[in-house]
Design an enzyme around this catalytic site. Sequence first.
Site, PDB file in Angstrom:
ATOM      1  N   LYS A   1       0.829  -1.214   0.000  1.00 15.31           N
ATOM      2  CA  LYS A   1       0.000   0.000   0.000  1.00 15.31           C
ATOM      3  C   LYS A   1       0.863   1.264   0.000  1.00 15.31           C
ATOM      4  CE  LYS A   1      -2.952   3.183   0.634  1.00 15.31           C
ATOM      5  NZ  LYS A   1      -3.929   3.622  -0.333  1.00 15.31           N
TER       6      LYS A   1
ATOM      7  N   CYS B   1      -2.806  11.062   1.660  1.00 17.52           N
ATOM      8  CA  CYS B   1      -2.211   9.761   1.311  1.00 17.52           C
ATOM      9  C   CYS B   1      -0.865   9.942   0.606  1.00 17.52           C
ATOM     10  CB  CYS B   1      -3.162   8.961   0.418  1.00 17.52           C
ATOM     11  SG  CYS B   1      -4.633   8.391   1.272  1.00 17.52           S
TER      12      CYS B   1
HETATM   13  N1  LIG Z   1      -9.753   8.680   2.147  1.00 16.91           N
HETATM   14  C1  LIG Z   1      -9.109   7.945   1.245  1.00 16.91           C
HETATM   15  O1  LIG Z   1      -9.271   8.154   0.059  1.00 16.91           O
HETATM   16  C2  LIG Z   1      -8.186   6.819   1.660  1.00 16.91           C
HETATM   17  C3  LIG Z   1      -7.743   5.937   0.667  1.00 16.91           C
HETATM   18  C4  LIG Z   1      -6.943   4.887   1.050  1.00 16.91           C
HETATM   19  C5  LIG Z   1      -6.574   4.732   2.379  1.00 16.91           C
HETATM   20  N2  LIG Z   1      -7.002   5.612   3.316  1.00 16.91           N
HETATM   21  C6  LIG Z   1      -6.600   5.386   4.706  1.00 16.91           C
HETATM   22  O2  LIG Z   1      -7.734   4.953   5.448  1.00 16.91           O
HETATM   23  C7  LIG Z   1      -7.625   5.422   6.800  1.00 16.91           C
HETATM   24  C8  LIG Z   1      -8.877   6.213   7.149  1.00 16.91           C
HETATM   25  O3  LIG Z   1      -8.944   7.327   6.300  1.00 16.91           O
HETATM   26  P1  LIG Z   1     -10.261   8.211   6.133  1.00 16.91           P
HETATM   27  O4  LIG Z   1     -10.027   9.075   4.937  1.00 16.91           O
HETATM   28  O5  LIG Z   1     -11.487   7.366   6.175  1.00 16.91           O
HETATM   29  O6  LIG Z   1     -10.163   9.085   7.463  1.00 16.91           O
HETATM   30  P2  LIG Z   1     -11.283  10.067   8.070  1.00 16.91           P
HETATM   31  O7  LIG Z   1     -10.557  11.078   8.840  1.00 16.91           O
HETATM   32  O8  LIG Z   1     -12.234  10.481   6.984  1.00 16.91           O
HETATM   33  O9  LIG Z   1     -12.113   9.134   9.046  1.00 16.91           O
HETATM   34  C9  LIG Z   1     -11.568   8.532  10.168  1.00 16.91           C
HETATM   35  C10 LIG Z   1     -12.606   8.522  11.271  1.00 16.91           C
HETATM   36  O10 LIG Z   1     -12.113   7.740  12.348  1.00 16.91           O
HETATM   37  C11 LIG Z   1     -12.597   8.303  13.552  1.00 16.91           C
HETATM   38  N3  LIG Z   1     -11.805   7.777  14.655  1.00 16.91           N
HETATM   39  C12 LIG Z   1     -10.588   8.165  15.124  1.00 16.91           C
HETATM   40  N4  LIG Z   1     -10.183   7.373  16.116  1.00 16.91           N
HETATM   41  C13 LIG Z   1     -11.132   6.436  16.314  1.00 16.91           C
HETATM   42  C14 LIG Z   1     -11.296   5.354  17.204  1.00 16.91           C
HETATM   43  N5  LIG Z   1     -10.336   5.011  18.069  1.00 16.91           N
HETATM   44  N6  LIG Z   1     -12.430   4.627  17.129  1.00 16.91           N
HETATM   45  C15 LIG Z   1     -13.403   4.943  16.250  1.00 16.91           C
HETATM   46  N7  LIG Z   1     -13.310   5.978  15.373  1.00 16.91           N
HETATM   47  C16 LIG Z   1     -12.181   6.700  15.401  1.00 16.91           C
HETATM   48  C17 LIG Z   1     -12.517   9.799  13.320  1.00 16.91           C
HETATM   49  O11 LIG Z   1     -13.389  10.514  14.166  1.00 16.91           O
HETATM   50  C18 LIG Z   1     -12.926   9.897  11.837  1.00 16.91           C
HETATM   51  O12 LIG Z   1     -14.310  10.167  11.671  1.00 16.91           O
HETATM   52  C19 LIG Z   1      -6.340   6.231   6.866  1.00 16.91           C
HETATM   53  O13 LIG Z   1      -5.308   5.409   7.301  1.00 16.91           O
HETATM   54  C20 LIG Z   1      -6.109   6.631   5.425  1.00 16.91           C
HETATM   55  O14 LIG Z   1      -4.764   6.870   5.158  1.00 16.91           O
HETATM   56  C21 LIG Z   1      -7.825   6.648   2.995  1.00 16.91           C
END
Ligand SMILES: NC(=O)c1ccc[n+]([C@@H]2O[C@H](COP(=O)([O-])OP(=O)(O)OC[C@H]3O[C@@H](n4cnc5c(N)ncnc54)[C@H](O)[C@@H]3O)[C@@H](O)[C@H]2O)c1
Length: 430
Positions: free
Chosen positions: A201, A255
């Site tokens: 990744k 990312c």
């Molecule tokens: N957004 C993308 O396009 C994308 C693509 C690939 C990978 N990712 C990865 O996926 C992961 C999540 O990204 P995202 O964009 O969904 O983030 P985001 O910030 O949109 O959502 C994450 C959520 O997790 C919640 N959170 C934090 N700690 C928590 C806990 N202990 N228990 C429950 N909820 C909790 C936050 O309040 C938030 O709403 C990251 O590692 C990111 O790098 C994101």
Amino acid sequence: MTVTILGLGYIGLPTGSMLALAGHEVNGYDVSADVRARLRAGAGHIAELEVRTLVAQALATGKLRIVDDVTPADAYLVCVPTPNASDGRPDLSYVQAAAKAIAARLRGGELIVLESTVPPGTLERIFVPALRAAGIDPDSVALAHCPERVIPGAIVRELRENSRIIGGRRPQDAKRARALYASFVTGGLFETDATTAELVKVVENTFRDVNIALANELAVLCEELGVDAWEVIRLANEHPRVNILSPGPGVGGHCIPIDPQFLADAHPFTTELIQTARRVNARMPNHIVRLVRDHVPSGERRKIALLGASYKADVDDSRESPTERLVALFEEHGYEVAVYDPIARGFKHGLCPDLESAAQDAEAIVLVVNHAIFATIEPERVGALMRGRVLVDARNFFDAEKWRRAGFLVAALGKRAARALGPTYQHAAL
Ligand SMILES: NC(=O)c1ccc[n+]([C@@H]2O[C@H](COP(=O)([O-])OP(=O)(O)OC[C@H]3O[C@@H](n4cnc5c(N)ncnc54)[C@H](O)[C@@H]3O)[C@@H](O)[C@H]2O)c1
């Protein structure tokens, strides 16, 4: 299966919805009471229309329920943020908190999948110790890392159709995780070990960062050589084994600029190329400011209108966007800055309500984000509001001739005119 999702953001919310529509009983949990309340009110907090539709469908079936605590389940999906902390090091505290919360609910035999993007080794060196610290024998559960690879703007389609890398802590753990993903993924499912999956990744985004750095370096080089970088790239890409990406004002989002640092931070002496690419991309906002300074004197509170605040075209997410850095740099150089973006949300420097208020009395317009909607901008109408008529196009997006006919001096990133012109700025009032 019953599945509890931890983190209802861009990834966790649509994934939970997919699982619910595939027939699983899904508990959606987010630490943010605001996120939970908005979902219960039906609105949700993700702007992408297909995501909103998917979430509404899943909630309507009753199989996706928003819960106020980590609810015991057969499987747990961890979709929490993994940002870089202010010191540039990965902040894995959300992952640790999630591991701890899950550990308190375990009865044995559950599947736990870490979906968040993490530095290679995190499942074994951070997640497993967090479980052990909570008194859980990691062999009593199945543990896997299945990184998410969707692109904002096409999340729903890609969640279903993209292939998935399924890294098990043990081979049998990968098999357990695979069965869960097979219930909604139509793309290939590739089993491997957890650390390999973590590296795959991070390497995918690193590949893009390095490739964009090459395009960015080429853009600046072409300005020095007096040739058009966009034509160079287009022609080079005619080669069957060459695919150079596009230059731009910097690499944004949470990312592509972050993930290479996961490798650089843990392996500083073996990531020379990766670190150099990061520096090249991080310098691009400075280069855009330089293009503007060629035509608009700095230090006199002259107004610059920036078009676009999100980190890429046609998405609302403005986290880590190049515009953030551009605002800071323009202000450091003594300009006044106004930003217009009809799509972006949560931009920390604030946005103008409309194009007119951003362009009013501006000396220059800088196209930062190539939102499709910006193609409808009429240069004559905007120019009539401005004090100067300079356009700096950091995406080679606008029809330069059309803007020139409207009296604009046009400088595009990577185009020969950009550096050859020199300080030809003429103040409209003179
Ligand atoms: N957004 C993308 O396009 C994308 C693509 C690939 C990978 N990712 C990865 O996926 C992961 C999540 O990204 P995202 O964009 O969904 O983030 P985001 O910030 O949109 O959502 C994450 C959520 O997790 C919640 N959170 C934090 N700690 C928590 C806990 N202990 N228990 C429950 N909820 C909790 C936050 O309040 C938030 O709403 C990251 O590692 C990111 O790098 C994101």
